[in-house]
Design a protein around this motif. Structure first.
Motif, PDB file in Angstrom:
ATOM      1  N   LEU A  57      11.121 -64.859 -28.409  1.00  0.00           N
ATOM      2  CA  LEU A  57      10.278 -63.694 -28.660  1.00  0.00           C
ATOM      3  C   LEU A  57      11.002 -62.418 -28.229  1.00  0.00           C
ATOM      4  CD1 LEU A  57       7.433 -63.008 -29.717  1.00  0.00           C
ATOM      5  CD2 LEU A  57       6.620 -63.155 -27.354  1.00  0.00           C
ATOM      6  N   SER A  58      11.110 -61.456 -29.149  1.00  0.00           N
ATOM      7  CA  SER A  58      11.844 -60.213 -28.885  1.00  0.00           C
ATOM      8  C   SER A  58      11.064 -59.016 -29.401  1.00  0.00           C
ATOM      9  CB  SER A  58      13.223 -60.233 -29.566  1.00  0.00           C
ATOM     10  OG  SER A  58      13.995 -61.335 -29.129  1.00  0.00           O
ATOM     11  N   LYS A  59      11.232 -57.890 -28.700  1.00  0.00           N
ATOM     12  CA  LYS A  59      10.634 -56.628 -29.154  1.00  0.00           C
ATOM     13  C   LYS A  59      11.616 -55.496 -28.911  1.00  0.00           C
ATOM     14  CE  LYS A  59       7.589 -53.756 -30.743  1.00  0.00           C
ATOM     15  NZ  LYS A  59       7.216 -53.760 -32.170  1.00  0.00           N
ATOM     16  N   HIS A  60      12.008 -54.818 -30.009  1.00  0.00           N
ATOM     17  CA  HIS A  60      12.919 -53.679 -29.938  1.00  0.00           C
ATOM     18  C   HIS A  60      12.184 -52.447 -30.455  1.00  0.00           C
ATOM     19  CE1 HIS A  60      16.264 -56.896 -30.666  1.00  0.00           C
ATOM     20  NE2 HIS A  60      15.704 -57.005 -29.475  1.00  0.00           N
ATOM     21  N   PHE A  61      12.198 -51.384 -29.674  1.00  0.00           N
ATOM     22  CA  PHE A  61      11.542 -50.137 -30.069  1.00  0.00           C
ATOM     23  C   PHE A  61      12.577 -49.175 -30.631  1.00  0.00           C
ATOM     24  CE2 PHE A  61       8.775 -51.809 -26.712  1.00  0.00           C
ATOM     25  CZ  PHE A  61       7.536 -51.747 -27.347  1.00  0.00           C
ATOM     26  N   ALA A  62      12.275 -48.606 -31.790  1.00  0.00           N
ATOM     27  CA  ALA A  62      13.208 -47.690 -32.446  1.00  0.00           C
ATOM     28  C   ALA A  62      13.166 -46.319 -31.781  1.00  0.00           C
ATOM     29  CB  ALA A  62      12.866 -47.562 -33.923  1.00  0.00           C
ATOM     30  N   LEU A  63      14.351 -45.746 -31.594  1.00  0.00           N
ATOM     31  CA  LEU A  63      14.484 -44.362 -31.131  1.00  0.00           C
ATOM     32  C   LEU A  63      15.075 -43.539 -32.264  1.00  0.00           C
ATOM     33  CD1 LEU A  63      15.976 -44.760 -27.548  1.00  0.00           C
ATOM     34  CD2 LEU A  63      13.651 -44.136 -28.137  1.00  0.00           C
ATOM     35  N   LYS A  64      14.520 -42.393 -32.501  1.00  0.00           N
ATOM     36  CA  LYS A  64      15.064 -41.539 -33.557  1.00  0.00           C
ATOM     37  C   LYS A  64      16.407 -40.978 -33.113  1.00  0.00           C
ATOM     38  CE  LYS A  64      10.648 -40.208 -35.592  1.00  0.00           C
ATOM     39  NZ  LYS A  64       9.726 -39.089 -35.944  1.00  0.00           N
ATOM     40  N   GLY A  65      17.437 -41.295 -33.866  1.00  0.00           N
ATOM     41  CA  GLY A  65      18.777 -40.851 -33.509  1.00  0.00           C
ATOM     42  C   GLY A  65      19.138 -39.535 -34.173  1.00  0.00           C
ATOM     43  N   ASN A  66      20.228 -38.968 -33.735  1.00  0.00           N
ATOM     44  CA  ASN A  66      20.766 -37.759 -34.338  1.00  0.00           C
ATOM     45  C   ASN A  66      21.462 -38.124 -35.647  1.00  0.00           C
ATOM     46  OD1 ASN A  66      22.361 -35.510 -35.039  1.00  0.00           O
ATOM     47  ND2 ASN A  66      22.428 -34.843 -32.888  1.00  0.00           N
ATOM     48  N   LYS A  67      20.995 -37.566 -36.742  1.00  0.00           N
ATOM     49  CA  LYS A  67      21.540 -37.920 -38.047  1.00  0.00           C
ATOM     50  C   LYS A  67      23.035 -37.595 -38.151  1.00  0.00           C
ATOM     51  CE  LYS A  67      17.155 -37.422 -40.513  1.00  0.00           C
ATOM     52  NZ  LYS A  67      16.411 -36.726 -41.590  1.00  0.00           N
ATOM     53  N   PHE A 104      17.891 -48.624 -30.890  1.00  0.00           N
ATOM     54  CA  PHE A 104      16.763 -49.463 -30.517  1.00  0.00           C
ATOM     55  C   PHE A 104      16.801 -49.765 -29.022  1.00  0.00           C
ATOM     56  CE2 PHE A 104      17.334 -50.212 -35.013  1.00  0.00           C
ATOM     57  CZ  PHE A 104      16.034 -50.286 -35.489  1.00  0.00           C
ATOM     58  N   ILE A 105      15.623 -49.688 -28.395  1.00  0.00           N
ATOM     59  CA  ILE A 105      15.463 -50.123 -27.010  1.00  0.00           C
ATOM     60  C   ILE A 105      15.092 -51.599 -27.049  1.00  0.00           C
ATOM     61  CG2 ILE A 105      14.125 -49.882 -24.898  1.00  0.00           C
ATOM     62  CD1 ILE A 105      15.867 -47.510 -25.388  1.00  0.00           C
ATOM     63  N   ARG A 106      15.944 -52.438 -26.477  1.00  0.00           N
ATOM     64  CA  ARG A 106      15.708 -53.886 -26.499  1.00  0.00           C
ATOM     65  C   ARG A 106      14.827 -54.246 -25.291  1.00  0.00           C
ATOM     66  NH1 ARG A 106      19.818 -55.922 -30.048  1.00  0.00           N
ATOM     67  NH2 ARG A 106      19.544 -58.039 -29.236  1.00  0.00           N
ATOM     68  N   ALA A 107      13.531 -53.976 -25.443  1.00  0.00           N
ATOM     69  CA  ALA A 107      12.605 -54.102 -24.315  1.00  0.00           C
ATOM     70  C   ALA A 107      12.393 -55.548 -23.890  1.00  0.00           C
ATOM     71  CB  ALA A 107      11.260 -53.468 -24.674  1.00  0.00           C
ATOM     72  N   VAL A 108      12.319 -56.458 -24.854  1.00  0.00           N
ATOM     73  CA  VAL A 108      12.207 -57.900 -24.585  1.00  0.00           C
ATOM     74  C   VAL A 108      13.170 -58.605 -25.516  1.00  0.00           C
ATOM     75  CG1 VAL A 108      10.710 -59.930 -24.652  1.00  0.00           C
ATOM     76  CG2 VAL A 108       9.802 -57.744 -23.841  1.00  0.00           C
ATOM     77  N   ASP A 109      13.968 -59.526 -24.959  1.00  0.00           N
ATOM     78  CA  ASP A 109      14.965 -60.235 -25.764  1.00  0.00           C
ATOM     79  C   ASP A 109      14.860 -61.742 -25.562  1.00  0.00           C
ATOM     80  OD1 ASP A 109      16.485 -58.842 -27.570  1.00  0.00           O
ATOM     81  OD2 ASP A 109      18.045 -58.277 -26.166  1.00  0.00           O
ATOM     82  N   GLU A 110      14.470 -62.426 -26.622  1.00  0.00           N
ATOM     83  CA  GLU A 110      14.514 -63.887 -26.696  1.00  0.00           C
ATOM     84  C   GLU A 110      13.820 -64.562 -25.522  1.00  0.00           C
ATOM     85  OE1 GLU A 110      18.437 -65.288 -27.501  1.00  0.00           O
ATOM     86  OE2 GLU A 110      18.572 -64.231 -29.417  1.00  0.00           O
ATOM     87  N   ALA A 111      12.592 -64.124 -25.238  1.00  0.00           N
ATOM     88  CA  ALA A 111      11.811 -64.755 -24.172  1.00  0.00           C
ATOM     89  C   ALA A 111      11.247 -66.079 -24.679  1.00  0.00           C
ATOM     90  CB  ALA A 111      10.680 -63.830 -23.728  1.00  0.00           C
ATOM     91  N   GLU A 112      11.465 -67.131 -23.923  1.00  0.00           N
ATOM     92  CA  GLU A 112      10.987 -68.457 -24.327  1.00  0.00           C
ATOM     93  C   GLU A 112      10.394 -69.161 -23.107  1.00  0.00           C
ATOM     94  OE1 GLU A 112      12.621 -72.226 -26.960  1.00  0.00           O
ATOM     95  OE2 GLU A 112      13.272 -70.175 -27.340  1.00  0.00           O
TER      96      GLU A 112
END
Length: 460
Positions: free
Chosen positions: A21-31, A38-46
């Motif tokens: 289970l993973s959750k990545h939040f998008a950050l608006k970058g400089n074009k 992406f902020i990798r808030a949770v990565d592959e929790a099992e």
């Protein structure tokens, strides 16, 4: 009320199972400099949560505890992975063996994944899962009376018969230590502990099987904290509830939990039975956390491990083990980048500790080639024996706690035909995987290969 909650439960059966289970939040970058980060808030929790079990979730602020708690309630949708609610063991085992995206796998997800449930099944899932938030005041509608707050989920789920709602609300509040004199009060008329009791009563209104407690006592006075914790323990015992107890207060987690999961920088790094983890912490991060727990006996002394540095930027998490930049036991394969090692290398050169190095590196220019390689442009030819001198100093410094990143150095060579550039190559990073240390105690750390022993032993 007790029979409503416990009916149909089997002690020890899996209630909720997460898969990568993973959750990545998008950050608006400089074009101008490129794209979205992406902020990798949770990565592959099992992990699994069983019936009538309390799971403690601990870690520093910003490690992803709350995000994970909201994922398993489907208050957030995942970037990857899934979570199954009440899936039979045989079906779960079958799912693990199926190719990702196959028709059979998709059919199982439609039946049991909380992120694929149809409207009817989702409504049933909402009845069975609830959350108690950290701040009881902000989680209660200031314009609603206590009886209306607690009755709201009953009305939303069409509790029948409607004539019994008032009686059920009174019983819920009584079970949570609040008498009928509180029914018509507004949240601002209550103390912090009373508001949290109302929030707990509301969470129990639909007789859920799983309740996520997100720092339920951190906003309360110490004496009130004890009252709420005793209430939660009584409700868990009487009603057969399962809790996910999110907290940074380790002593409270030890008191409340059957199992504990330790999170760092979006990943679970250690998990196991609470007493096993607290008595024999394995991951260096867990060891540091446990060393900070106050001991009530003033005659007992214990070394407190102070971690250096900060939690990493999760838009650019470190390679390999995410804890390695702060770890006092990090190995060469824990994920050191060329940039990290080059900084330590040049600090060593400029320290004056090794005069023989000063003669070699008068005005060197550093150049990062890739994640595992950096070069030093000398501006002159490398003299005979200088490479051997560099290698000898680096080998000596690998055991220096302040130069631990140098353990990642694999090879030092001359990079050009003209012998004017020194190339430093690093050990490839190794992402740690869970190792079973026995007694269902798991740790994800490169200090523990499959045949590892106790904490602190380094692989050969």
């Amino acid at each position: 009320m007790q029979s409503e909650v416990i009916e149909g439960k089997q002690e020890g059966t899996v209630l909720l199972q997460t898969i990568r289970l993973s959750k990545h939040f998008a950050l608006k970058g400089n074009k101008l400099i490129g794209g979205t980060k992406f902020i990798r808030a949770v990565d592959e929790a099992e992990f699994a949560i069983h019936e009538n079990q309390v799971v403690g979730l601990v870690g520093e602020s910003g490690c992803g505890k709350t995000t994970l708690g909201r994922l398993i309630l489907r208050l957030l949708d995942p970037t990857e992975g899934t979570a199954f609610f009440r899936i039979p063991a045989a079906t779960l085992e079958k799912y693990r063996g199926l190719p990702a995206g196959s028709k059979e796998a998709r059919d199982i997800e439609k039946e049991y994944s909380i992120f694929r449930l149809n409207k009817k099944k989702m409504r049933e899932f909402r009845k069975n899962t609830q959350i108690v938030f950290q701040d009881p005041f902000s989680s209660l509608d200031p314009h609603m009376s206590v009886k209306d707050i607690v009755a709201e989920p009953l009305k939303a789920h069409h509790f029948n018969p409607k004539s019994e709602i008032e009686g059920k609300v009174e019983r819920l509040l009584e079970n949570c230590g609040l008498g009928e004199q509180f029914l018509d009060k507004l949240p601002h008329e209550l103390s912090g502990g009373q508001r949290q009791r109302v929030a707990i009563a509301r969470a129990l209104a639909m007789s859920p099987r799983l309740v996520v407690l997100d720092e339920p006592t951190s906003a309360l006075d110490v004496s009130v904290q004890a009252q709420i914790l005793n209430l939660l323990k009584k409700l868990k015992s009487d009603l057969g509830l399962s809790f996910v107890f999110i907290s940074h207060h380790l002593a409270v987690v030890r008191q409340m939990s059957d199992e504990v999961f330790v999170m760092y920088a979006g990943q679970i790094v250690e998990k196991g039975q609470t007493e096993v983890v607290f008595n024999s912490p394995a991951h260096p991060y867990t060891v540091a956390l446990m060393s900070a727990i106050p001991i009530p006996d003033p005659t007992t002394q214990r070394e407190i491990i102070l971690l250096k540095g900060e939690i990493p930027d999760l838009s650019r998490p470190p390679s390999g083990c995410r804890f390695h930049p702060r770890c006092p036991h990090a190995l060469g394969n824990c994920g050191w980048s060329a940039e990290e090692v080059a900084v330590v290398f040049f600090e060593l050169v400029s320290s004056g500790q090794y005069p023989e190095m000063n003669d070699i590196f008068l005005r060197p220019v550093q150049k990062i080639i890739n994640e595992q390689t950096f070069e030093i442009e000398m501006g002159r030819k490398i003299r005979e024996g200088e490479l051997d001198t560099v290698k000898r100093v680096l080998e000596r410094e690998k055991e220096n706690p302040t130069s631990i990143a140098l353990r990642a150095v694999k090879e030092v060579t001359s990079a050009t035909d003209g012998n004017t550039v020194i190339r430093v190559s690093l050990v490839p990073p190794l992402v740690p995987t869970f190792t079973n240390l026995g007694k269902s105690h798991f740790v994800a750390c490169n200090l523990y290969p499959a045949s590892s022993g106790s904490y602190g032993e380094k692989p050969e």
